[in-house]
Design an enzyme around this catalytic site. Structure first.
Site, PDB file in Angstrom:
ATOM      1  N   ALA A  69       0.814  -1.219   0.000  1.00 40.57           N
ATOM      2  CA  ALA A  69       0.000   0.000   0.000  1.00 40.57           C
ATOM      3  C   ALA A  69       0.847   1.269   0.000  1.00 40.57           C
ATOM      4  O   ALA A  69       0.427   2.291  -0.543  1.00 40.57           O
ATOM      5  CB  ALA A  69      -0.941   0.003   1.205  1.00 40.57           C
ATOM      6  N   THR A  70       2.037   1.238   0.598  1.00 40.43           N
ATOM      7  CA  THR A  70       2.873   2.439   0.589  1.00 40.43           C
ATOM      8  C   THR A  70       3.248   2.815  -0.841  1.00 40.43           C
ATOM      9  O   THR A  70       3.120   3.984  -1.238  1.00 40.43           O
ATOM     10  CB  THR A  70       4.135   2.226   1.439  1.00 40.43           C
ATOM     11  OG1 THR A  70       3.761   2.084   2.813  1.00 40.43           O
ATOM     12  CG2 THR A  70       5.078   3.422   1.313  1.00 40.43           C
ATOM     13  N   ASN A 150      -5.733   2.944  10.675  1.00 45.82           N
ATOM     14  CA  ASN A 150      -4.862   1.856  11.111  1.00 45.82           C
ATOM     15  C   ASN A 150      -4.653   1.821  12.614  1.00 45.82           C
ATOM     16  O   ASN A 150      -4.250   0.797  13.164  1.00 45.82           O
ATOM     17  CB  ASN A 150      -3.501   1.956  10.410  1.00 45.82           C
ATOM     18  CG  ASN A 150      -2.859   3.311  10.605  1.00 45.82           C
ATOM     19  OD1 ASN A 150      -3.402   4.332  10.157  1.00 45.82           O
ATOM     20  ND2 ASN A 150      -1.707   3.350  11.250  1.00 45.82           N
ATOM     21  N   GLN A 178      -6.333  -1.226   5.469  1.00 44.27           N
ATOM     22  CA  GLN A 178      -6.918  -1.931   6.606  1.00 44.27           C
ATOM     23  C   GLN A 178      -8.284  -2.538   6.303  1.00 44.27           C
ATOM     24  O   GLN A 178      -8.700  -3.474   6.985  1.00 44.27           O
ATOM     25  CB  GLN A 178      -7.047  -0.973   7.803  1.00 44.27           C
ATOM     26  CG  GLN A 178      -5.731  -0.495   8.376  1.00 44.27           C
ATOM     27  CD  GLN A 178      -4.969  -1.597   9.102  1.00 44.27           C
ATOM     28  OE1 GLN A 178      -5.526  -2.601   9.530  1.00 44.27           O
ATOM     29  NE2 GLN A 178      -3.664  -1.405   9.249  1.00 44.27           N
ATOM     30  N   SER A 198      -3.003  -3.630   0.445  1.00 39.59           N
ATOM     31  CA  SER A 198      -1.814  -4.227   1.045  1.00 39.59           C
ATOM     32  C   SER A 198      -2.051  -5.713   1.283  1.00 39.59           C
ATOM     33  O   SER A 198      -3.026  -6.088   1.945  1.00 39.59           O
ATOM     34  CB  SER A 198      -1.487  -3.536   2.371  1.00 39.59           C
ATOM     35  OG  SER A 198      -0.387  -4.150   2.999  1.00 39.59           O
ATOM     36  N   HIS A 200      -0.307  -7.955   3.118  1.00 40.21           N
ATOM     37  CA  HIS A 200      -0.072  -8.535   4.446  1.00 40.21           C
ATOM     38  C   HIS A 200      -1.083  -8.096   5.489  1.00 40.21           C
ATOM     39  O   HIS A 200      -0.985  -8.492   6.653  1.00 40.21           O
ATOM     40  CB  HIS A 200       1.365  -8.262   4.913  1.00 40.21           C
ATOM     41  CG  HIS A 200       1.630  -6.872   5.387  1.00 40.21           C
ATOM     42  ND1 HIS A 200       1.760  -6.556   6.718  1.00 40.21           N
ATOM     43  CD2 HIS A 200       1.804  -5.714   4.711  1.00 40.21           C
ATOM     44  CE1 HIS A 200       2.012  -5.262   6.842  1.00 40.21           C
ATOM     45  NE2 HIS A 200       2.042  -4.734   5.639  1.00 40.21           N
ATOM     46  N   THR A 240      10.221  -7.148 -12.879  1.00 36.91           N
ATOM     47  CA  THR A 240       9.680  -8.495 -12.986  1.00 36.91           C
ATOM     48  C   THR A 240       8.603  -8.713 -11.938  1.00 36.91           C
ATOM     49  O   THR A 240       8.798  -8.412 -10.753  1.00 36.91           O
ATOM     50  CB  THR A 240      10.802  -9.532 -12.791  1.00 36.91           C
ATOM     51  OG1 THR A 240      11.797  -9.321 -13.785  1.00 36.91           O
ATOM     52  CG2 THR A 240      10.260 -10.952 -12.893  1.00 36.91           C
ATOM     53  N   CYS A 330       4.576   1.197  11.462  1.00 39.55           N
ATOM     54  CA  CYS A 330       5.468   1.889  10.523  1.00 39.55           C
ATOM     55  C   CYS A 330       6.207   3.052  11.165  1.00 39.55           C
ATOM     56  O   CYS A 330       7.156   3.582  10.597  1.00 39.55           O
ATOM     57  CB  CYS A 330       4.670   2.393   9.330  1.00 39.55           C
ATOM     58  SG  CYS A 330       3.906   1.063   8.382  1.00 39.55           S
TER      59      CYS A 330
END
Length: 380
Positions: A69-70, A150, A178, A198, A200, A240, A330
């Protein structure tokens, strides 16, 4: 007990199987067109586009795979710079409670000559759509507002926000890190032009995400790439493709849709039991609990002397019992009081005492007695 799923989630077992397959046996490069290994990889990437797009009712060709997401936020915000300059639209609107992955690119926009309006949240943790309506200007290029916060889990009123923009052609970007795969309908509104995802946060691996860039009519958002070389992802994200990670994200997205109701019920049950375990300590919940993810709780615990338990002291004392946080992972390497809670107007003591509990459908039933006992020890 791991109760820090807002920072990162465990991998779904079925995602692990999918990632392993494309790491070990079907390891081809999706850009290799001359043999079966490459074709298998390319087919899986295309299937993942469809799986991710389905979550928000977008087209598969509107999905751009990224590292998370960043990167998606950076591409959405900084990728519009040239268009803004060319059209003399150099005004951007965002909120004071955004993740740093939005606020810092916005700071970069300011350095490049853009004007920024920061919308404030009240103690509920929500932004007033009327404030957005008043902030819109003829030269507004972009509005960036997160879906779920978040730190608090509070959900922004996306339907009212899109309604406020009905008669304005500014691009609307939503950081959905989120909420993607957890709150389905709000992100399916076609007025949302750009959505950051995101992996994860939805039980897929770290290092993969997506930017969904919806067409408006038949026109794609006029994004420009941030890096060059290779022309992958419609020329917007060179390099890639990480086929195994993308396969994992696709599987996670498909499972999120299929299992949404069961996951929500599990998270709501855990939420109810956590609130019951904390009830004897007169907790003060940070953010509107009627508009919040069922898997996140931000709370400050009174110390009995007119203040609150210090979050750092609480986390140290609870470390043998539970893994929790006091804010965004973060920024925790250089802890400072939460800019989110400060923007909500909470007192300094309450902000410094804030604790974030977050869980998932994969969370085993915690030892609630041990958690209550740890808090009792702190207050004795």
């Amino acid at each position: 007990m791991y109760l820090d799923c807002a920072a990162t989630t465990p991998l779904e077992p079925r995602v692990v199987e999918e990632v392993t397959r494309y790491l070990v046996s079907d390891f081809g490069n999706a850009g290799s067109r001359t043999h079966g290994y490459g074709q298998t990889a390319k087919s899986r990437v295309q299937a993942a586009r469809e799986e991710v797009a389905t979550v928000v009712d977008a087209g598969p060709d509107e999905v751009i795979f990224t590292s998370g997401a960043t990167e998606s936020n950076n591409l959405a915000l900084l990728g519009l710079v040239d268009h803004g300059k060319a059209t003399s639209r150099r005004h951007v609107i965002t909120t004071a409670i955004e993740h740093k992955a939005v606020l810092e690119p916005v700071d970069e926009l300011r350095r490049r000559g853009f004007t920024v309006t920061l919308l404030q949240a009240d103690t509920s943790g929500r932004v007033d759509p009327d404030d957005l309506r008043r902030a819109l200007r003829p030269d507004t290029l972009l509005v960036s507002i997160m879906h779920a916060n978040n730190e608090t889990g509070v959900l922004q009123p996306l339907a009212d926000i899109t309604a406020a923009m009905d008669h304005h052609d500014a691009f609307l970007h939503v950081d959905a890190a989120q909420a993607f795969g957890k709150e389905l309908e709000p992100l399916r509104q076609s007025r949302i032009d750009l959505i950051s995802v995101s992996g994860h946060k939805i039980y897929a691996p770290k290092g993969v995400g997506a930017l969904i860039a919806r067409r408006r009519g038949f026109v794609r958002p006029p994004l420009r790439p941030l890096q060059y070389g290779g022309g992958q992802e419609r020329g917007l994200r060179a390099g890639t493709l990480a086929v195994a990670l993308i396969a994992g994200l696709g599987t996670a997205a498909a499972l999120a849709v299929a299992d949404q109701r069961d996951r929500r019920r599990t998270c709501e049950r855990l939420r109810s039991r956590l609130m019951a375990a904390l009830a004897p300590f007169d907790p003060e919940f940070n953010g509107d609990q009627d508009h919040v993810l069922p898997s996140t709780l931000n709370v400050s615990i009174p110390n009995g002397h007119g203040g609150y338990l210090d979050s750092e002291a609480v986390m140290l004392a609870l470390k043998p019992v539970v893994a929790i946080s006091n804010g965004s992972a973060c920024t925790s390497h250089s802890y400072a009081p939460s800019h989110v809670l400060e923007a909500m107007g909470l007192s300094t003591d309450r902000v410094q005492g804030a604790l974030r509990f977050s869980w998932s459908h994969l969370t085993p039933e915690p030892d609630w007695d041990a958690l209550s006992g740890a808090f009792s020890g702190l207050l004795s």
